[in-house]
Motif scaffolding. Sequence first.
Motif, short mmCIF file in Angstrom:
data_model
loop_
_atom_site.label_atom_id
_atom_site.label_comp_id
_atom_site.label_asym_id
_atom_site.label_seq_id
_atom_site.Cartn_x
_atom_site.Cartn_y
_atom_site.Cartn_z
N SER A 103 -84.13 -20.19 -17.30
CA SER A 103 -84.11 -20.38 -18.75
C SER A 103 -85.06 -21.50 -19.18
O SER A 103 -85.07 -22.58 -18.60
N VAL A 104 -85.85 -21.18 -20.22
CA VAL A 104 -86.73 -22.19 -20.81
C VAL A 104 -86.06 -22.81 -22.04
O VAL A 104 -86.69 -23.53 -22.81
N ASP A 105 -84.76 -22.50 -22.21
CA ASP A 105 -84.00 -22.99 -23.36
C ASP A 105 -82.69 -23.63 -22.88
O ASP A 105 -81.59 -23.14 -23.17
N PRO A 106 -82.78 -24.73 -22.13
CA PRO A 106 -81.57 -25.34 -21.57
C PRO A 106 -80.59 -25.86 -22.63
O PRO A 106 -79.41 -26.01 -22.34
N GLU A 107 -81.09 -26.08 -23.83
CA GLU A 107 -80.21 -26.57 -24.90
C GLU A 107 -79.11 -25.56 -25.22
O GLU A 107 -77.96 -25.93 -25.43
N ARG A 108 -79.45 -24.27 -25.23
CA ARG A 108 -78.46 -23.23 -25.56
C ARG A 108 -77.97 -22.47 -24.32
O ARG A 108 -76.84 -21.98 -24.29
N ASP A 109 -78.83 -22.36 -23.29
CA ASP A 109 -78.48 -21.56 -22.12
C ASP A 109 -77.72 -22.38 -21.08
O ASP A 109 -78.26 -22.80 -20.06
N THR A 110 -76.45 -22.58 -21.36
CA THR A 110 -75.56 -23.24 -20.41
C THR A 110 -75.20 -22.24 -19.31
O THR A 110 -75.42 -21.02 -19.48
N PRO A 111 -74.65 -22.69 -18.19
CA PRO A 111 -74.25 -21.73 -17.14
C PRO A 111 -73.33 -20.61 -17.64
O PRO A 111 -73.59 -19.44 -17.34
N PRO A 112 -72.28 -20.91 -18.46
CA PRO A 112 -71.44 -19.80 -18.94
C PRO A 112 -72.20 -18.79 -19.80
O PRO A 112 -71.95 -17.59 -19.71
N VAL A 113 -73.13 -19.28 -20.61
CA VAL A 113 -73.94 -18.38 -21.45
C VAL A 113 -74.81 -17.48 -20.57
O VAL A 113 -74.88 -16.26 -20.77
N LEU A 114 -75.45 -18.09 -19.56
CA LEU A 114 -76.28 -17.31 -18.63
C LEU A 114 -75.43 -16.28 -17.88
O LEU A 114 -75.85 -15.13 -17.71
N LYS A 115 -74.25 -16.69 -17.44
CA LYS A 115 -73.37 -15.79 -16.67
C LYS A 115 -72.98 -14.58 -17.51
O LYS A 115 -73.02 -13.43 -17.05
N SER A 116 -72.60 -14.82 -18.75
CA SER A 116 -72.22 -13.74 -19.66
C SER A 116 -73.40 -12.81 -19.94
O SER A 116 -73.27 -11.59 -19.96
N TYR A 117 -74.56 -13.40 -20.12
CA TYR A 117 -75.78 -12.63 -20.42
C TYR A 117 -76.18 -11.74 -19.23
O TYR A 117 -76.46 -10.55 -19.40
N LEU A 118 -76.18 -12.31 -18.04
CA LEU A 118 -76.61 -11.56 -16.85
C LEU A 118 -75.62 -10.48 -16.44
O LEU A 118 -75.97 -9.54 -15.72
N ALA A 119 -74.37 -10.58 -16.92
CA ALA A 119 -73.35 -9.57 -16.60
C ALA A 119 -73.75 -8.19 -17.09
O ALA A 119 -73.29 -7.18 -16.57
N THR A 129 -80.53 -22.87 -15.06
CA THR A 129 -80.75 -23.74 -16.21
C THR A 129 -80.72 -25.17 -15.69
O THR A 129 -80.56 -25.39 -14.48
N GLY A 130 -80.88 -26.12 -16.57
CA GLY A 130 -80.87 -27.52 -16.12
C GLY A 130 -81.11 -28.44 -17.29
O GLY A 130 -81.10 -28.02 -18.45
N THR A 131 -81.35 -29.67 -17.00
CA THR A 131 -81.68 -30.63 -18.05
C THR A 131 -83.12 -30.38 -18.49
O THR A 131 -83.90 -29.74 -17.76
#
Length: 196
Positions: A103-119, A129-131
């Motif tokens: 993710s190039v958008d760490p501000e919004r792409d938290t791990p739970p958001v990424l997990k839900s998206y990739l599902a 994601t990261g800082t």
Amino acid sequence: MKRLRIVAWVLVAVSIAILTWPMVSHLIHEEEELEVLRIGGPFSMTDHNGEAVTEKNYAGKAMVMFFGFTYCPDICPTTLARLMSLMGKLGPDAENLQVILVSVDPERDTPPVLKSYLAAFDPRFVGLTGTPEQLANMAKNYRIFYEKVSSTGGDYTMNHSAGFYLFKSNGSFQGTIDEHEAEDVAVQKLKRLLGA
């Protein structure tokens, strides 16, 4: 006479050295440029399960990296859907390939958001994601461009490098797959990446 012959040979040798130096110098300079343009290397991020990971977590597997973000309206989901299709065409060989969305958008792409998206895609896909600092370091090593672009109503979107970045199981950069490349060309590139 012998002395003249020696002097002549010395002059020939010096002339050859003078004439070939620009070529040698160019090759040395070219090698330095290749060193500067290295793509890949260490990173420290958080995966979609909330686990801290580095490049070592994926050692031994060929990787396809895609840089994007979950709020992307069309290109990112289309790209991930294409990666799903390519994985299907690899058959059992796909098990040796790790697809990673960074993710190039760490501000919004938290791990739970990424997990839900990739599902919605392939369960083998990993999201990272990261800082902002971690992302900046990774982008520098992987030669990735990204920028935040403000839009109306205080919202924003992200501009970023597109395409798939291919890495062999030893971590060495092998090239890219462009988003417009034909499917059969993309499959062949992935097969070469896997040594299949």
